[in-house]
Scaffold this active site. Structure first.
Site, PDB file in Angstrom:
ATOM      1  N   TRP A   1       0.754  -1.302  -0.020  1.00  0.00           N
ATOM      2  CA  TRP A   1       0.065  -0.029  -0.064  1.00  0.00           C
ATOM      3  C   TRP A   1       0.877   1.203   0.114  1.00  0.00           C
ATOM      4  O   TRP A   1       1.813   1.412   0.638  1.00  0.00           O
ATOM      5  CB  TRP A   1      -0.865  -0.068   1.318  1.00  0.00           C
ATOM      6  CG  TRP A   1      -1.588   1.363   1.448  1.00  0.00           C
ATOM      7  CD1 TRP A   1      -0.911   2.378   1.837  1.00  0.00           C
ATOM      8  CD2 TRP A   1      -2.910   1.601   1.260  1.00  0.00           C
ATOM      9  NE1 TRP A   1      -1.737   3.378   2.274  1.00  0.00           N
ATOM     10  CE2 TRP A   1      -3.109   3.078   1.722  1.00  0.00           C
ATOM     11  CE3 TRP A   1      -3.947   0.956   0.702  1.00  0.00           C
ATOM     12  CZ2 TRP A   1      -4.415   3.580   1.741  1.00  0.00           C
ATOM     13  CZ3 TRP A   1      -5.105   1.730   0.500  1.00  0.00           C
ATOM     14  CH2 TRP A   1      -5.432   2.999   0.955  1.00  0.00           C
ATOM     15  N   MET A   2       0.358   2.308  -0.824  1.00  0.00           N
ATOM     16  CA  MET A   2       1.057   3.483  -0.617  1.00  0.00           C
ATOM     17  C   MET A   2      -0.141   4.711  -0.462  1.00  0.00           C
ATOM     18  O   MET A   2      -1.255   4.341  -1.154  1.00  0.00           O
ATOM     19  CB  MET A   2       2.012   3.901  -1.704  1.00  0.00           C
ATOM     20  CG  MET A   2       1.289   3.973  -3.090  1.00  0.00           C
ATOM     21  SD  MET A   2       2.384   5.327  -4.233  1.00  0.00           S
ATOM     22  CE  MET A   2       1.855   6.772  -3.852  1.00  0.00           C
ATOM     23  N   ASN A   3       0.023   5.699  -0.124  1.00  0.00           N
ATOM     24  CA  ASN A   3      -0.777   6.909  -0.052  1.00  0.00           C
ATOM     25  C   ASN A   3      -0.028   8.116  -0.308  1.00  0.00           C
ATOM     26  O   ASN A   3       0.803   8.309  -1.118  1.00  0.00           O
ATOM     27  CB  ASN A   3      -1.840   6.881   0.807  1.00  0.00           C
ATOM     28  CG  ASN A   3      -1.618   6.838   2.334  1.00  0.00           C
ATOM     29  OD1 ASN A   3      -0.863   5.960   2.727  1.00  0.00           O
ATOM     30  ND2 ASN A   3      -2.065   7.949   3.185  1.00  0.00           N
ATOM     31  N   ASP A   4      -0.289   9.036   0.468  1.00  0.00           N
ATOM     32  CA  ASP A   4       0.243  10.721   0.300  1.00  0.00           C
ATOM     33  C   ASP A   4       1.690  10.765  -0.094  1.00  0.00           C
ATOM     34  O   ASP A   4       2.615  10.052   0.315  1.00  0.00           O
ATOM     35  CB  ASP A   4       0.196  11.695   1.511  1.00  0.00           C
ATOM     36  CG  ASP A   4      -1.246  11.095   2.179  1.00  0.00           C
ATOM     37  OD1 ASP A   4      -1.977  10.497   1.962  1.00  0.00           O
ATOM     38  OD2 ASP A   4      -1.363  11.851   3.082  1.00  0.00           O
TER      39      ASP A   4
ATOM     40  N   GLN B   1       3.734   7.943   1.863  1.00  0.00           N
ATOM     41  CA  GLN B   1       3.089   7.100   2.925  1.00  0.00           C
ATOM     42  C   GLN B   1       3.127   5.614   2.487  1.00  0.00           C
ATOM     43  O   GLN B   1       2.848   5.294   1.468  1.00  0.00           O
ATOM     44  CB  GLN B   1       1.851   7.803   3.244  1.00  0.00           C
ATOM     45  CG  GLN B   1       1.809   8.908   3.715  1.00  0.00           C
ATOM     46  CD  GLN B   1       1.999   8.806   5.300  1.00  0.00           C
ATOM     47  OE1 GLN B   1       1.157   8.506   6.069  1.00  0.00           O
ATOM     48  NE2 GLN B   1       3.230   9.120   5.857  1.00  0.00           N
TER      49      GLN B   1
ATOM     50  N   PHE C   1       3.416   9.855   9.819  1.00  0.00           N
ATOM     51  CA  PHE C   1       2.275  10.457   8.755  1.00  0.00           C
ATOM     52  C   PHE C   1       3.060  11.579   7.876  1.00  0.00           C
ATOM     53  O   PHE C   1       4.140  11.806   7.978  1.00  0.00           O
ATOM     54  CB  PHE C   1       1.175  11.091   9.454  1.00  0.00           C
ATOM     55  CG  PHE C   1       0.096  10.051  10.156  1.00  0.00           C
ATOM     56  CD1 PHE C   1       0.128   8.557  10.008  1.00  0.00           C
ATOM     57  CD2 PHE C   1      -1.179  10.444  10.449  1.00  0.00           C
ATOM     58  CE1 PHE C   1      -0.849   7.802  10.378  1.00  0.00           C
ATOM     59  CE2 PHE C   1      -2.257   9.544  10.743  1.00  0.00           C
ATOM     60  CZ  PHE C   1      -1.925   8.167  10.627  1.00  0.00           C
TER      61      PHE C   1
ATOM     62  N   ASP D   1      -0.013  17.037   9.439  1.00  0.00           N
ATOM     63  CA  ASP D   1       0.318  17.268   8.091  1.00  0.00           C
ATOM     64  C   ASP D   1       1.041  18.545   7.695  1.00  0.00           C
ATOM     65  O   ASP D   1       0.407  19.562   6.933  1.00  0.00           O
ATOM     66  CB  ASP D   1      -0.700  17.118   6.942  1.00  0.00           C
ATOM     67  CG  ASP D   1      -1.476  15.704   7.156  1.00  0.00           C
ATOM     68  OD1 ASP D   1      -0.889  14.956   7.598  1.00  0.00           O
ATOM     69  OD2 ASP D   1      -2.768  15.542   6.826  1.00  0.00           O
TER      70      ASP D   1
END
Ligand code: DQQ
Length: 519
Positions: free
Chosen positions: A58-61, A77, A121, A194
């Site tokens: 999984w990856m996000n931002d 992320q 985060f 963030d």
């Protein structure tokens, strides 16, 4: 000037000692199972071939993108052990052109029992007098009443943490001994994460905005100031928004919390970006230089499709480049079965139009991927319909890895891409009384602003299960399509639609790696 700002200008000097925290290393436990996954992912036709994504999981931002020592560093992320969200690390990739990427080892990992024990985060990277410095949000599980992030599934306390790297390739990072900003003690706070930064060269001060919000009021950005990135003083909200008035357990879904804000000068204006309720919004306006408050004048949706958690950086020439996460539209069980989730959107060069709307263009470096090209002959609209059908049938994109650019000045208009199994993707433009309506799948943009009702310029990138459409460089639709292609993709030859295409060019694009692992 706010009194809190005056106070912080007098604030104390920094401490200079560093604490080095061990990085967690989670090597694959079963070599043969891992190898089988790699083989499967390398052959998965739904995996993009020229968008950045990790080789598995999984990856996000996007996090802390920075041009450093002649290279573009992208952090993002990442969950190292599953294809679903969790256990957030900062993964790392490097590029010389923002298109071709090389994966590097994980840069930041949670430190057991510390302030980021449950996740590193999202955050930002800056040069602090030549030292690469990351400000990010550490999260740690706490009793619900002490939590700043309460989304129905997690109770996290969020603090802003700092790490520095003296490694020329930014491979190793040292965490500062303690979080540099603790959350405000405010029962109405919807979150605190963030961070983004800017430096005022005149006063030699750093400013940091943190995404936050107030229950039943709306998202906001809390502004802090510092001389040294370690000692911060709270100033005031930089910008605030409105709650949708829909109750929701997760304040991000109701607009009571903003995520991943960014704020920067562009042309003669300032731009504010934030993510909330599943979308990214842009606002263009002015920053009051004395009060340090943003006054918004124009607002829009950055992308009408699958796009979230945007983050910008300056490129080697000082241009403002936008990044964003392309999320999945599949269930967790489907993601686990697939073994991967998420990818990075293509870079977008930002500018302001004469009417101060935000415009986005994919930088010219993408042309390095151009392979076989197709172009409709000039004056093709005057040809017989059988010649038109013949011309259009020459355009064939293999393996969903291509680009289309076309112009059409009349509406209603539809362009459909199809393969042997039928329609795969389409865009429809419908004229309206005061503008037009653009529709891509279930995503819709209403175009007003007194512009002519013809949307003329279209640019489309196709990559596995991703389609990114740019209309007029300002109405953008990122789609996810989970149908494996059956044969080449072609433009559907509906006669009335073909007659409205003024010109069209297409390219087969080259993958950025020999397999679909983008390594
Ligand atoms: N993703 C991060 C948060 C951020 C959210 C956690 C947005 O820092 O608010 O993975 O997608």
């Amino acid at each position: 000037m706010h009194s809190s700002r005056r106070n912080f200008l007098k604030s104390a000097a920094a401490s200079t000692s560093f604490a080095v925290f061990p990085r967690i290393c989670r090597a694959g436990s079963n070599f043969f199972a891992e190898d089988a996954l790699q083989t499967k992912l390398a052959a998965d036709p739904l995996r993009p071939q020229f968008h950045l994504l990790p080789s598995r999981n999984w990856m996000n931002d996007p996090n802390g993108p920075i041009f450093w020592n002649g290279h573009y560093h992208m952090f993002f992320q990442y969950n190292p052990s599953a294809a679903v969200w969790g256990d957030m690390h900062w993964n790392h990739a490097v590029s010389t052109d923002m298109i071709h990427w090389r994966h590097l080892p994980i840069a930041l990992a949670p430190t057991p029992a510390w302030a980021d024990a449950d996740g590193c985060f999202t955050g930002s990277a800056v040069s602090d007098n030549g030292v690469a410095t990351i400000l990010y949000t550490g999260v740690k599980t706490v009793p619900k009443e002490q939590a700043t992030l309460r989304d129905g599934n997690h109770n996290y306390r969020e603090t802003q943490c700092l790490a520095t790297s003296r490694d020329p390739q930014l491979l190793t990072w040292e965490k500062w001994k303690e979080p540099v900003i603790e959350p405000p003690d405010d029962p109405n706070l919807t979150g605190f994460r963030d961070p983004f930064l800017w430096r005022d060269e005149k006063s030699k001060l750093w400013y940091l905005g943190v995404a936050s919000g107030q229950f039943k009021v709306g998202g906001r950005i809390l502004l802090y100031g510092s001389k040294d990135l370690r000692n911060w003083e709270y100033l005031h909200p930089l910008a605030s928004g409105h709650w949708s008035e829909r109750e929701n357990t997760n304040p991000v879904d109701s607009g009571e919390m903003w995520e991943c804000p960014d704020f920067f000068p562009l042309g003669k204006k300032h731009v504010l970006l934030y993510s909330t309720a599943g979308q990214v919004f842009w606002e263009v306006g002015d920053l009051d230089p004395k009060e340090l408050v943003f006054h918004s004048q124009k607002r829009g949706v950055l992308d009408h499709g699958a796009y979230y958690a945007q983050k910008t950086q300056l490129d080697a020439k000082g241009n403002r480049i936008l990044w964003g996460w392309i999320p999945e539209r599949r269930s967790d069980s489907e993601l686990i079965a697939a073994g991967w989730a998420g990818c990075m959107a293509l870079p977008r060069l930002l500018s302001l139009a004469p009417d101060d709307a935000l415009e986005m263009r994919v930088p010219a470096a993408i042309q390095s991927l151009h392979s076989a090209s197709f172009e409709l002959p000039s004056g093709w609209q005057k040809a017989s319909s059988s010649t038109q059908s013949h011309n259009i049938a020459q355009i064939q994109i293999q393996g969903v890895c291509g680009e289309f650019i076309w112009k059409s000045s009349s509406a209603p208009f539809r362009l459909t891409l199809e393969d042997d199994a039928g329609p795969w993707w389409s865009v429809t433009v419908e004229p309206q009384e005061t503008g037009s309506r653009i529709e891509v799948g279930s995503s819709i943009a209403e175009v007003h602003e007194g512009r002519s009702n013809a949307v003329r310029d279209f640019r489309l990138f196709l990559d596995g299960s991703v389609a990114e459409l740019f209309c007029e460089n300002r109405y953008i639709f990122t789609s996810r399509i989970y149908r494996k292609p059956s044969g080449a993709l072609r433009v559907s030859s509906n006669k009335s639609d073909l007659s409205k295409i003024d010109s069209l060019k297409a390219w087969q694009l080259k993958p950025i790696s020999k397999d679909r692992l983008t390594t």
